[in-house]
Every structure is written in structure tokens, then in C-alpha cells.
Motif scaffolding. Structure first.
Motif, PDB file in Angstrom:
ATOM      1  N   SER A  94      13.844   4.906  12.383  1.00  0.00           N
ATOM      2  CA  SER A  94      12.517   5.482  12.922  1.00  0.00           C
ATOM      3  C   SER A  94      12.184   4.713  14.320  1.00  0.00           C
ATOM      4  O   SER A  94      11.634   5.064  15.160  1.00  0.00           O
ATOM      5  CB  SER A  94      11.186   5.268  12.073  1.00  0.00           C
ATOM      6  OG  SER A  94      11.027   3.992  11.709  1.00  0.00           O
ATOM      7  N   SER A  95      12.706   3.615  14.280  1.00  0.00           N
ATOM      8  CA  SER A  95      12.405   2.645  15.605  1.00  0.00           C
ATOM      9  C   SER A  95      13.335   3.160  16.825  1.00  0.00           C
ATOM     10  O   SER A  95      12.818   3.091  18.043  1.00  0.00           O
ATOM     11  CB  SER A  95      12.695   1.265  15.481  1.00  0.00           C
ATOM     12  OG  SER A  95      14.289   1.065  15.147  1.00  0.00           O
ATOM     13  N   THR A  96      14.406   3.943  16.493  1.00  0.00           N
ATOM     14  CA  THR A  96      14.974   4.510  17.722  1.00  0.00           C
ATOM     15  C   THR A  96      15.008   6.149  17.462  1.00  0.00           C
ATOM     16  O   THR A  96      15.642   6.755  18.616  1.00  0.00           O
ATOM     17  CB  THR A  96      16.578   3.942  17.907  1.00  0.00           C
ATOM     18  OG1 THR A  96      17.198   4.257  16.515  1.00  0.00           O
ATOM     19  CG2 THR A  96      16.475   2.477  17.889  1.00  0.00           C
ATOM     20  N   ASN A  97      14.520   6.552  16.616  1.00  0.00           N
ATOM     21  CA  ASN A  97      14.629   7.995  16.449  1.00  0.00           C
ATOM     22  C   ASN A  97      15.840   8.450  16.492  1.00  0.00           C
ATOM     23  O   ASN A  97      16.227   9.368  17.118  1.00  0.00           O
ATOM     24  CB  ASN A  97      13.546   9.047  17.171  1.00  0.00           C
ATOM     25  CG  ASN A  97      13.042  10.348  16.813  1.00  0.00           C
ATOM     26  OD1 ASN A  97      13.262  10.581  15.654  1.00  0.00           O
ATOM     27  ND2 ASN A  97      13.290  11.314  17.768  1.00  0.00           N
ATOM     28  N   THR A  98      16.753   7.861  15.755  1.00  0.00           N
ATOM     29  CA  THR A  98      18.181   8.274  15.716  1.00  0.00           C
ATOM     30  C   THR A  98      18.625   8.274  13.988  1.00  0.00           C
ATOM     31  O   THR A  98      17.951   7.888  13.135  1.00  0.00           O
ATOM     32  CB  THR A  98      19.104   7.200  16.125  1.00  0.00           C
ATOM     33  OG1 THR A  98      18.777   5.991  15.544  1.00  0.00           O
ATOM     34  CG2 THR A  98      18.844   6.931  17.659  1.00  0.00           C
ATOM     35  N   ILE A 112      17.736  12.084  17.710  1.00  0.00           N
ATOM     36  CA  ILE A 112      17.109  13.453  17.418  1.00  0.00           C
ATOM     37  C   ILE A 112      16.193  13.642  18.396  1.00  0.00           C
ATOM     38  O   ILE A 112      15.053  13.356  18.746  1.00  0.00           O
ATOM     39  CB  ILE A 112      16.223  13.230  16.107  1.00  0.00           C
ATOM     40  CG1 ILE A 112      16.821  12.813  14.754  1.00  0.00           C
ATOM     41  CG2 ILE A 112      15.572  14.311  15.578  1.00  0.00           C
ATOM     42  CD1 ILE A 112      16.087  12.383  13.558  1.00  0.00           C
ATOM     43  N   GLU A 113      16.621  14.832  19.332  1.00  0.00           N
ATOM     44  CA  GLU A 113      16.116  15.361  20.642  1.00  0.00           C
ATOM     45  C   GLU A 113      14.860  16.182  19.882  1.00  0.00           C
ATOM     46  O   GLU A 113      13.694  16.029  20.787  1.00  0.00           O
ATOM     47  CB  GLU A 113      16.701  16.046  21.160  1.00  0.00           C
ATOM     48  CG  GLU A 113      16.556  16.390  22.644  1.00  0.00           C
ATOM     49  CD  GLU A 113      17.144  17.078  23.558  1.00  0.00           C
ATOM     50  OE1 GLU A 113      17.321  18.421  23.592  1.00  0.00           O
ATOM     51  OE2 GLU A 113      18.187  16.338  23.959  1.00  0.00           O
ATOM     52  N   LYS A 123      21.452  15.243  19.670  1.00  0.00           N
ATOM     53  CA  LYS A 123      22.286  14.745  21.144  1.00  0.00           C
ATOM     54  C   LYS A 123      22.979  13.395  20.749  1.00  0.00           C
ATOM     55  O   LYS A 123      22.609  12.309  20.396  1.00  0.00           O
ATOM     56  CB  LYS A 123      21.140  14.261  22.153  1.00  0.00           C
ATOM     57  CG  LYS A 123      21.832  14.271  23.444  1.00  0.00           C
ATOM     58  CD  LYS A 123      20.962  14.134  24.555  1.00  0.00           C
ATOM     59  CE  LYS A 123      20.225  15.318  25.152  1.00  0.00           C
ATOM     60  NZ  LYS A 123      19.407  15.258  26.346  1.00  0.00           N
ATOM     61  N   CYS A 124      24.192  13.592  21.335  1.00  0.00           N
ATOM     62  CA  CYS A 124      25.187  12.382  21.466  1.00  0.00           C
ATOM     63  C   CYS A 124      25.889  12.290  22.622  1.00  0.00           C
ATOM     64  O   CYS A 124      26.568  12.984  23.181  1.00  0.00           O
ATOM     65  CB  CYS A 124      26.085  12.736  20.294  1.00  0.00           C
ATOM     66  SG  CYS A 124      27.636  11.384  19.962  1.00  0.00           S
TER      67      CYS A 124
END
Length: 151
Positions: A94-98, A112-113, A123-124
Motif C-alpha cells: 500500500s505504501s507504493t501502490n504496487t 497499479i495505475e 503498469k510495468c
């Protein structure tokens, strides 16, 4: 003393409020996802400009990605063959939304765009060196939530 109790109560309330978004995102990730399109982007080494193309997928060309509540990702690579399947753990930060999703991406984390009730866009970005020119690449995976049972 009342000030300390109020401050403690406020901190507890903020803690619960702050956690709700994370758990909502994690809950929204859980489900059956069908690949609908991919964006393949790159930097043109001659012009230095970003270029790319959108590749839409039909059901027969797509894969099905199942993210379960226990952190396991299962991917059915061929929608018509239930034996063409791989599984691996996934995790959300959650801190990086990844999301760490090694079943789809070689990179450590994927951004997570966008995440709605029925669509997830991942998105990668990565780069590689070809000769003396470094080229940047971008993969964007677009999946839509599907409501069907496991294959």
C-alpha cells in the motif's frame, strides 16, 4: 489527562481510517480477471520520443488471472485449456501502490495505475540496452473482472 485520552482516541480513530483504504484495495484485487488489452510502449532510439501500440485481445487470445484472498495468483494462459496453468504468490504494497506479481512480470513490483470494481490496469516500466543506445519499454496490462467459476 483528558487531553491525553482525547489524543489517544484520535490516534486510534485515524489508525482505523488509514487501514480501511488498504484493505479495500486488497479486497478489490481479489477475483477473476480476464486480459482485455495490453499497451506496449517504447522510446524510439532515433527520435527519443515515446511510441507504442494498443493490442486488444479476444476471449480466445486472452488469459485468465485469479487473485485469491490468501495471496495466491493463478493464471490460465489459454482460456480453452484448463491444464495450461501456473500459480505463484502475490502481494500488495500500500505504501507504493504496487503489486508483486511474478506470474506475469519479471520485475520486482508493478504499479497499479487504476483499480475499479471491474477493471485493473497494471503498469510495468523497464529498460534494456541494445548496443550503445538504451531503450525504455513500458507494458500496460488491462484486465477486467469476470464473474465465472474456476476453469
Amino acid at each position: 489527562m483528558k487531553k491525553y485520552l482525547f489524543l489517544l482516541s484520535a490516534m486510534c480513530a485515524l489508525t482505523f481510517i488509514g487501514c480501511s483504504d488498504d484493505s479495500e484495495t486488497e479486497k478489490a484485487l481479489v477475483g477473476n480477471w480476464l486480459l482485455t488489452a495490453e499497451w506496449d510502449g517504447w522510446v524510439n532510439p532515433d527520435t527519443g520520443k515515446e511510441e507504442g501500440e494498443l493490442d486488444p485481445y479476444t476471449y480466445d487470445e486472452a488469459f485468465i488471472l485469479i487473485l485469491d484472498k490468501d495471496g495466491m495468483a493463478t493464471c490460465y494462459w489459454d482460456t480453452s485449456d484448463p491444464n495450461d496453468v501456473d500459480s505463484a504468490p502475490y502481494s500488495y504494497d500500500s505504501s507504493t501502490n504496487t503489486i508483486y506479481l511474478p506470474i506475469l512480470y519479471d520485475s520486482d513490483r508493478v504499479v497499479i495505475e487504476s483499480l475499479t470494481d471491474d477493471q485493473l490496469i497494471l503498469k510495468c516500466k523497464y529498460s534494456t540496452s541494445i548496443g550503445d543506445s538504451g531503450e525504455g519499454f513500458e507494458d500496460v496490462t488491462i484486465v477486467e473482472k469476470q464473474f465465472f467459476s474456476r476453469m
